[in-house]
Design a protein around this motif. Structure first.
Motif, PDB file in Angstrom:
ATOM      1  N   GLY A   1       0.793  -1.285   0.206  1.00 18.28           N
ATOM      2  CA  GLY A   1       0.119   0.036  -0.152  1.00 18.28           C
ATOM      3  C   GLY A   1       0.864   1.384  -0.040  1.00 18.28           C
ATOM      4  O   GLY A   1       0.395   2.262  -0.387  1.00 18.28           O
ATOM      5  N   HIS A   2       2.177   1.347   0.496  1.00 14.38           N
ATOM      6  CA  HIS A   2       2.706   2.380   0.486  1.00 14.38           C
ATOM      7  C   HIS A   2       3.254   3.020  -1.267  1.00 14.38           C
ATOM      8  O   HIS A   2       3.622   3.914  -1.094  1.00 14.38           O
ATOM      9  CB  HIS A   2       4.483   1.973   1.263  1.00 14.38           C
ATOM     10  N   GLY A   3       2.925   2.030  -1.907  1.00 13.29           N
ATOM     11  CA  GLY A   3       3.061   2.429  -3.318  1.00 13.29           C
ATOM     12  C   GLY A   3       2.355   3.543  -3.732  1.00 13.29           C
ATOM     13  O   GLY A   3       3.084   4.602  -4.362  1.00 13.29           O
ATOM     14  N   GLU A   4       1.224   3.559  -3.389  1.00 13.37           N
ATOM     15  CA  GLU A   4       0.394   4.806  -3.590  1.00 13.37           C
ATOM     16  C   GLU A   4      -0.913   4.608  -2.475  1.00 13.37           C
ATOM     17  O   GLU A   4      -1.784   3.891  -2.922  1.00 13.37           O
ATOM     18  CB  GLU A   4      -0.165   4.853  -4.918  1.00 13.37           C
ATOM     19  N   PRO A   5      -0.926   4.873  -1.540  1.00 13.88           N
ATOM     20  CA  PRO A   5      -1.726   4.450  -0.217  1.00 13.88           C
ATOM     21  C   PRO A   5      -3.098   4.977  -0.786  1.00 13.88           C
ATOM     22  O   PRO A   5      -3.887   4.012  -0.411  1.00 13.88           O
ATOM     23  CB  PRO A   5      -1.385   5.547   0.984  1.00 13.88           C
ATOM     24  N   ILE A   6      -3.410   6.036  -1.366  1.00 12.64           N
ATOM     25  CA  ILE A   6      -4.960   5.968  -1.819  1.00 12.64           C
ATOM     26  C   ILE A   6      -5.388   5.257  -2.898  1.00 12.64           C
ATOM     27  O   ILE A   6      -6.376   4.729  -2.864  1.00 12.64           O
ATOM     28  CB  ILE A   6      -5.121   7.746  -2.033  1.00 12.64           C
ATOM     29  N   MET A   7      -4.597   5.469  -4.025  1.00 11.35           N
ATOM     30  CA  MET A   7      -5.184   4.810  -5.194  1.00 11.35           C
ATOM     31  C   MET A   7      -5.120   3.299  -5.120  1.00 11.35           C
ATOM     32  O   MET A   7      -6.147   2.552  -5.710  1.00 11.35           O
ATOM     33  CB  MET A   7      -4.123   5.125  -6.308  1.00 11.35           C
ATOM     34  N   LEU A   8      -4.128   2.666  -4.348  1.00  7.07           N
ATOM     35  CA  LEU A   8      -4.077   1.137  -4.236  1.00  7.07           C
ATOM     36  C   LEU A   8      -5.364   0.589  -3.487  1.00  7.07           C
ATOM     37  O   LEU A   8      -5.446  -0.577  -3.690  1.00  7.07           O
ATOM     38  CB  LEU A   8      -2.756   0.603  -3.796  1.00  7.07           C
ATOM     39  N   VAL A   9      -6.136   1.334  -2.748  1.00  6.51           N
ATOM     40  CA  VAL A   9      -7.255   0.771  -2.103  1.00  6.51           C
ATOM     41  C   VAL A   9      -8.267   0.159  -3.040  1.00  6.51           C
ATOM     42  O   VAL A   9      -9.043  -0.652  -2.949  1.00  6.51           O
ATOM     43  CB  VAL A   9      -7.849   1.541  -1.111  1.00  6.51           C
ATOM     44  N   HIS A  10      -8.334   0.784  -4.251  1.00  9.23           N
ATOM     45  CA  HIS A  10      -9.303   0.520  -5.391  1.00  9.23           C
ATOM     46  C   HIS A  10      -9.168  -1.018  -5.814  1.00  9.23           C
ATOM     47  O   HIS A  10     -10.089  -1.619  -6.310  1.00  9.23           O
ATOM     48  CB  HIS A  10      -9.353   1.359  -6.477  1.00  9.23           C
ATOM     49  N   ALA A  11      -7.754  -1.341  -5.816  1.00  7.05           N
ATOM     50  CA  ALA A  11      -7.359  -2.725  -6.237  1.00  7.05           C
ATOM     51  C   ALA A  11      -8.318  -3.852  -5.462  1.00  7.05           C
ATOM     52  O   ALA A  11      -8.655  -4.883  -5.857  1.00  7.05           O
ATOM     53  CB  ALA A  11      -5.872  -3.200  -6.174  1.00  7.05           C
ATOM     54  N   ALA A  12      -8.499  -3.432  -4.149  1.00  9.42           N
ATOM     55  CA  ALA A  12      -9.462  -4.042  -3.189  1.00  9.42           C
ATOM     56  C   ALA A  12     -10.890  -3.913  -3.084  1.00  9.42           C
ATOM     57  O   ALA A  12     -11.899  -4.660  -3.339  1.00  9.42           O
ATOM     58  CB  ALA A  12      -8.846  -4.276  -1.836  1.00  9.42           C
ATOM     59  N   THR A  13     -11.371  -2.465  -3.218  1.00 10.47           N
ATOM     60  CA  THR A  13     -12.856  -1.866  -3.170  1.00 10.47           C
ATOM     61  C   THR A  13     -13.313  -2.175  -4.504  1.00 10.47           C
ATOM     62  O   THR A  13     -14.692  -2.254  -4.244  1.00 10.47           O
ATOM     63  CB  THR A  13     -12.778  -0.680  -2.637  1.00 10.47           C
ATOM     64  N   ALA A  14     -12.789  -2.106  -5.465  1.00  7.04           N
ATOM     65  CA  ALA A  14     -13.375  -2.234  -6.867  1.00  7.04           C
ATOM     66  C   ALA A  14     -14.124  -3.580  -7.031  1.00  7.04           C
ATOM     67  O   ALA A  14     -15.305  -3.892  -7.015  1.00  7.04           O
ATOM     68  CB  ALA A  14     -12.775  -1.701  -7.810  1.00  7.04           C
ATOM     69  N   PRO A  15     -13.268  -4.873  -6.806  1.00  2.00           N
ATOM     70  CA  PRO A  15     -13.901  -6.149  -6.810  1.00  2.00           C
ATOM     71  C   PRO A  15     -14.738  -6.492  -5.696  1.00  2.00           C
ATOM     72  O   PRO A  15     -15.642  -7.389  -5.852  1.00  2.00           O
ATOM     73  CB  PRO A  15     -12.384  -6.953  -6.874  1.00  2.00           C
ATOM     74  N   ASN A  16     -14.622  -5.905  -4.587  1.00  3.28           N
ATOM     75  CA  ASN A  16     -15.426  -6.114  -3.773  1.00  3.28           C
ATOM     76  C   ASN A  16     -16.838  -5.423  -3.901  1.00  3.28           C
ATOM     77  O   ASN A  16     -17.933  -6.040  -3.412  1.00  3.28           O
ATOM     78  CB  ASN A  16     -14.946  -5.503  -2.153  1.00  3.28           C
ATOM     79  N   ALA A  17     -16.659  -4.190  -4.666  1.00  3.82           N
ATOM     80  CA  ALA A  17     -18.189  -3.757  -5.164  1.00  3.82           C
ATOM     81  C   ALA A  17     -19.009  -4.739  -5.832  1.00  3.82           C
ATOM     82  O   ALA A  17     -19.990  -4.804  -5.849  1.00  3.82           O
ATOM     83  CB  ALA A  17     -17.854  -2.397  -5.759  1.00  3.82           C
TER      84      ALA A  17
END
Length: 363
Positions: free
Chosen positions: A256-272
């Motif tokens: 997550g340190h790579g881009e803490p805001i944008m990388l959350v979407h790698a999880a939240t998009a498939p969870n949606a």
């Protein structure tokens, strides 16, 4: 499925909801806070500053769901300076001309009005079922925020009353998705991966790690093959999607340190997408998995760091972590912690703590 559904598509009894893959836990909001918050938000457009997303509806849904309803209006008061009015309509979207309006962000108000009318005249499940396969190829729209907004909305409709503000929220989410509809470049398939975690690790980063997400996604060239055998069975597709959400959530703890805001979407998009499955016909589950994998992999390619970093496990409970995320106040942190709690294991909770640590607090 046992039980019946009412006109708006919500389950009339708990057994229907459970058989459909949903849960009756936190099924409704007796305080009325969520409906009040959505009504406050629906005068605003889905974007600000040209294309940054309005995260308000998603964050307040997560706050209410996890017992933080008393904090919602204070959070909205703080967030309100980021909101912009809904753009003016241009011309009406209809069943005949929608193809030409798809992917035109100037038509956000037109699309929202279209879906408000559709959901007023038909059960919301019917509207979702008709439009899900049309919108799914454009899952990258708005940095995946539209599909995430739809996922939060559908979760609420499946587990609680289909009140007017909640149905309107689905219309706003679908309208945003249609207006920002964006397909990903055709990628070359590389060697198969044995698991979702291995597949995310094998995603090659885009060459130019600068610029916004649209510039980065345009460089997407190759993705590993996963799953190795694409499932024909809807139940297996759901299982693989759960695996993907778990793997992407876990990976945030180390990457997550790579881009803490944008990388959350790698999880939240498939969870949606996972949250939406119970409202969809089962034949749509396998293509939903394929789109979710493409979205998660694309975000990973766009923002993955050069290597992992260590993280600390946490002894905090799920409730304590979400309370910390709510006090922290950052919308992405709230939404990622919500997803991490869906996964629920020790690594996911550590990833939630990592998001709290990495993203700057706003309250």
């Amino acid at each position: 499925m046992t039980g019946t559904t009412n006109r708006n598509g919500t389950a009339d009894n708990d057994s229907a909801a459970r058989d459909d893959g949903t849960t009756s836990e936190a099924a409704d909001d007796p305080t009325g806070t969520l409906d009040e918050a959505l009504e406050r938000l629906h005068s605003a457009g889905p974007e600000r500053n040209g294309w940054l997303s309005n995260h308000g509806p998603m964050a307040v849904e997560a706050l209410v769901r996890h017992g933080q309803a008393p904090a919602v209006h204070r959070w909205l008061d703080h967030y309100s300076h980021k909101l912009e009015d809904m753009p003016d309509p241009t011309s009406r979207v209809t069943a005949r001309n929608w193809h030409e309006a798809l992917g035109d962000p100037r038509r956000i108000a037109d699309w929202t009005a279209y879906f408000e009318q559709e959901t007023a005249e038909r059960p919301w499940r019917d509207v979702l079922t008709e439009w899900w396969p049309r919108l799914l190829p454009g899952i990258a729209a708005g940095a995946t925020h539209p599909v995430i907004r739809v996922g939060h909305s559908v979760r609420t409709l499946l587990t609680g009353e289909a009140s007017a503000p909640r149905v309107a929220e689905l219309a706003h989410g679908l309208g945003y998705w249609a207006a920002r509809h964006q397909t990903l470049p055709t990628a070359t398939w590389t060697a198969p991966a044995s698991s979702a975690a291995a597949a995310l690790d094998a995603v090659p980063p885009v060459l130019e790690q600068s610029g916004g997400i649209r510039d980065r996604l345009a460089q997407l060239a190759a993705l590993p093959v996963w799953p190795q055998r694409f499932p024909d069975d809807p139940g297996e597709a759901r299982d693989r999607l759960e695996e993907l959400v778990r793997a992407a959530t876990h990976r945030y703890a180390t990457h997550g340190h790579g881009e803490p805001i944008m990388l959350v979407h790698a999880a939240t998009a498939p969870n949606a997408v996972l949250r939406t499955l119970p409202a969809l016909p089962r034949p749509l589950w396998a293509p939903s998995l394929a789109a979710a994998w493409a979205a998660s992999a694309a975000v990973t390619a766009a923002y993955t760091p050069g290597g992992p970093s260590p993280y600390e496990p946490t002894t905090a409970s799920a409730e304590e972590l979400f309370a910390r995320a709510a006090a922290h106040g950052d919308d992405h942190t709230i939404k990622f912690t919500d997803t991490a709690l869906d996964v629920g294991d020790a690594t996911a909770l550590a990833a939630a703590l990592r998001s709290i640590e990495l993203n700057p607090p706003v309250l």
